[in-house]
Design a protein around this motif. Structure first.
Motif, PDB file in Angstrom:
ATOM      1  N   TRP A  60      -0.409   5.051   0.033  1.00  0.00           N
ATOM      2  CA  TRP A  60       0.704   4.681   0.893  1.00  0.00           C
ATOM      3  C   TRP A  60       0.288   3.453   1.668  1.00  0.00           C
ATOM      4  O   TRP A  60      -0.785   3.419   2.270  1.00  0.00           O
ATOM      5  N   TYR A  96       1.342   0.957   4.798  1.00  0.00           N
ATOM      6  CA  TYR A  96       2.159   0.901   6.006  1.00  0.00           C
ATOM      7  C   TYR A  96       2.070  -0.483   6.619  1.00  0.00           C
ATOM      8  O   TYR A  96       1.018  -1.116   6.582  1.00  0.00           O
ATOM      9  N   PRO A 102       6.331   2.995   6.625  1.00  0.00           N
ATOM     10  CA  PRO A 102       5.999   2.942   5.196  1.00  0.00           C
ATOM     11  C   PRO A 102       6.573   1.679   4.557  1.00  0.00           C
ATOM     12  O   PRO A 102       7.728   1.338   4.772  1.00  0.00           O
ATOM     13  N   VAL A 136       4.552   2.641  -1.896  1.00  0.00           N
ATOM     14  CA  VAL A 136       3.585   3.618  -2.386  1.00  0.00           C
ATOM     15  C   VAL A 136       3.379   3.369  -3.875  1.00  0.00           C
ATOM     16  O   VAL A 136       4.304   2.941  -4.565  1.00  0.00           O
TER      17      VAL A 136
END
Length: 80
Positions: A39, A41, A46, A49
């Motif tokens: 993931w 960020y 977010p 992914v």
């Protein structure tokens, strides 16, 4: 906000055109089917992914844009 997984990296992304810095991080998480994902960020939100890759030599998670199947540490140890 609780973020999934294990924190692997934190770094700042410089955006020169916009004169700002983005606080970025990468976290390793495991899906319910057992697959590992990374993931990404940006500023705590977010961004995207993708499936995680592990080095075929030492099994460390590869987080950089490195191509191939070995991490930077293992690649640097190769002698031709």
């Amino acid at each position: 906000m609780t973020k999934p997984g294990i924190l692997l990296e934190t770094f700042d992304l410089e955006v020169p055109d916009e004169h700002r810095t983005i606080a970025a991080e990468i976290r390793l998480a495991t899906n319910s089917d057992g697959t590992e994902v990374l993931w990404h960020y940006e500023d705590g939100r977010p961004a995207f992914v993708h499936p995680a890759r592990r080095c075929t030599n030492c099994a460390e998670v590869i987080t950089t844009g490195q191509s191939g199947s070995r991490c930077t540490g293992c690649t640097d140890q190769l002698h031709l």
